[in-house]
Design an enzyme around this catalytic site. Structure first.
Site, PDB file in Angstrom:
ATOM      1  N   TYR A 135       0.859  -1.184   0.000  1.00 46.11           N
ATOM      2  CA  TYR A 135       0.000   0.000   0.000  1.00 46.11           C
ATOM      3  C   TYR A 135       0.895   1.234   0.000  1.00 46.11           C
ATOM      4  O   TYR A 135       1.510   1.565   1.006  1.00 46.11           O
ATOM      5  CB  TYR A 135      -0.910  -0.040   1.231  1.00 46.11           C
ATOM      6  CG  TYR A 135      -1.830   1.145   1.412  1.00 46.11           C
ATOM      7  CD1 TYR A 135      -2.155   2.011   0.376  1.00 46.11           C
ATOM      8  CD2 TYR A 135      -2.413   1.388   2.660  1.00 46.11           C
ATOM      9  CE1 TYR A 135      -3.007   3.083   0.558  1.00 46.11           C
ATOM     10  CE2 TYR A 135      -3.279   2.457   2.856  1.00 46.11           C
ATOM     11  CZ  TYR A 135      -3.568   3.295   1.803  1.00 46.11           C
ATOM     12  OH  TYR A 135      -4.417   4.356   1.987  1.00 46.11           O
ATOM     13  N   LYS A 163      -1.532  -1.530  -3.870  1.00 45.05           N
ATOM     14  CA  LYS A 163      -2.543  -0.481  -3.889  1.00 45.05           C
ATOM     15  C   LYS A 163      -1.797   0.839  -4.025  1.00 45.05           C
ATOM     16  O   LYS A 163      -1.037   1.220  -3.132  1.00 45.05           O
ATOM     17  CB  LYS A 163      -3.375  -0.511  -2.600  1.00 45.05           C
ATOM     18  CG  LYS A 163      -4.339   0.669  -2.432  1.00 45.05           C
ATOM     19  CD  LYS A 163      -4.982   0.660  -1.060  1.00 45.05           C
ATOM     20  CE  LYS A 163      -5.858   1.891  -0.845  1.00 45.05           C
ATOM     21  NZ  LYS A 163      -6.426   1.949   0.527  1.00 45.05           N
TER      22      LYS A 163
END
Length: 293
Positions: A135, A163
């Site tokens: 992330y 992400k």
């Protein structure tokens, strides 16, 4: 492991004392799966107010979500932090509880180098059999995971995706250079369709609490070749994508989406300090925004 294209970063419902509201958590999981068509749920991520959840609360949330979701969707545990040993511990405990994967944020505040970030994620990956989604969110962590470092990490077998809340340029470079099977998700709702257009895989979404089923239709339309319908749905959804964060001035997530959910009849409560709920002008803005859904 297949987490699908629409992953919702779920809010954590609280009662009026600021404790986790377990009854509403169960109802929210059902709603996100059945009505908003989430393929997977991130539990105790930033949208779930991870900075103010204790480890015990996180682990109980993971256990509860696994039991409640059953076979209907995948559960991804937010176990990342800026402390490698702590992230390893939480990841291993989450694995014992039966989660399907983990989301690991770039270490925040201590500003590690690219080599430090590589070793951080490598150490966690080596400690678990779970699939991992990285992330990268530079606006929150300051440190940003580079394309080069992400591609190094993509060679680790259980690091299966990222992400990205960086630029569309970075997403494009990752998509064009990553190994087969490595999935690039947008972490910005307004970039969901552009991410698909450059070859990305899907979205880890906040707006899907409110408009998930329409987002699913938008992505399905694009993937089926109906670009005109996908673009029309993107334009329809765009005010929601931006409004939940700008509201009309920037309002820290998840203050706006929690209030929006309350307006729609979901008793998710407020946010924990140091976050605060929307002020009078923001309340009016969110009400007007939700009437357009």
């Amino acid at each position: 492991m297949e987490f699908g294209r629409l992953i919702t970063a779920m809010v954590t419902p609280f009662d009026d004392q600021g404790r986790i509201n377990w009854d509403e958590t169960g109802r929210l999981i059902d709603y996100l799966i059945e009505e908003q068509k989430s393929d997977s749920l991130v539990i105790a991520g930033t949208t779930g107010e991870s900075p103010t959840l204790s480890d015990d609360e996180k682990l109980e949330l993971f256990r509860f979500a696994v039991d409640k979701a059953g076979e209907r969707c995948k559960i991804i545990a937010g176990t990342g932090s800026n402390n490698t040993s702590h992230s390893i511990h939480l990841t291993q405990e989450a694995e014992k509880l039966g989660v399907d994967g983990v989301l690991l944020v770039v270490p925040y505040y201590n500003k590690p180098s690219q080599e430090g970030m590589f070793r951080h994620f490598e150490a966690i990956a080596n400690s678990t059999q779970l699939p991992i989604i990285l992330y990268n969110v530079p606006s929150r962590t300051i440190a940003s995971l580079s394309v080069k470092t992400t591609l190094r990490l993509a060679e680790i077998p259980n690091i299966m995706g990222t992400k990205e809340c960086a630029s569309l340029e970075q997403i494009t470079l990752l998509v064009s250079s990553s190994p087969a099977g490595f999935k690039v998700y947008s972490g910005d709702d307004s970039s969901a369709l552009p991410t698909l257009a450059v070859g990305g895989y899907g979205i880890v979404s906040v707006a899907s609490h409110i408009v998930g089923s329409t987002m699913k239709n938008m992505m399905d339309s694009y993937l089926e070749g109906d670009v005109r319908t996908a673009a029309s749905l993107h334009q329809q959804l765009f005010p929601i994508f931006k409004g939940l964060f700008e509201c009309p001035d920037p309002l820290p997530n998840p203050s706006a989406v929690k209030y929006a959910l309350q307006l729609l009849g979901h008793d998710v409560g407020g946010v924990r300090l140091p976050l605060v709920g929307p002020n009078e002008d923001e309340v009016t803005f969110i009400k007007n925004l939700i009437t357009s859904v």
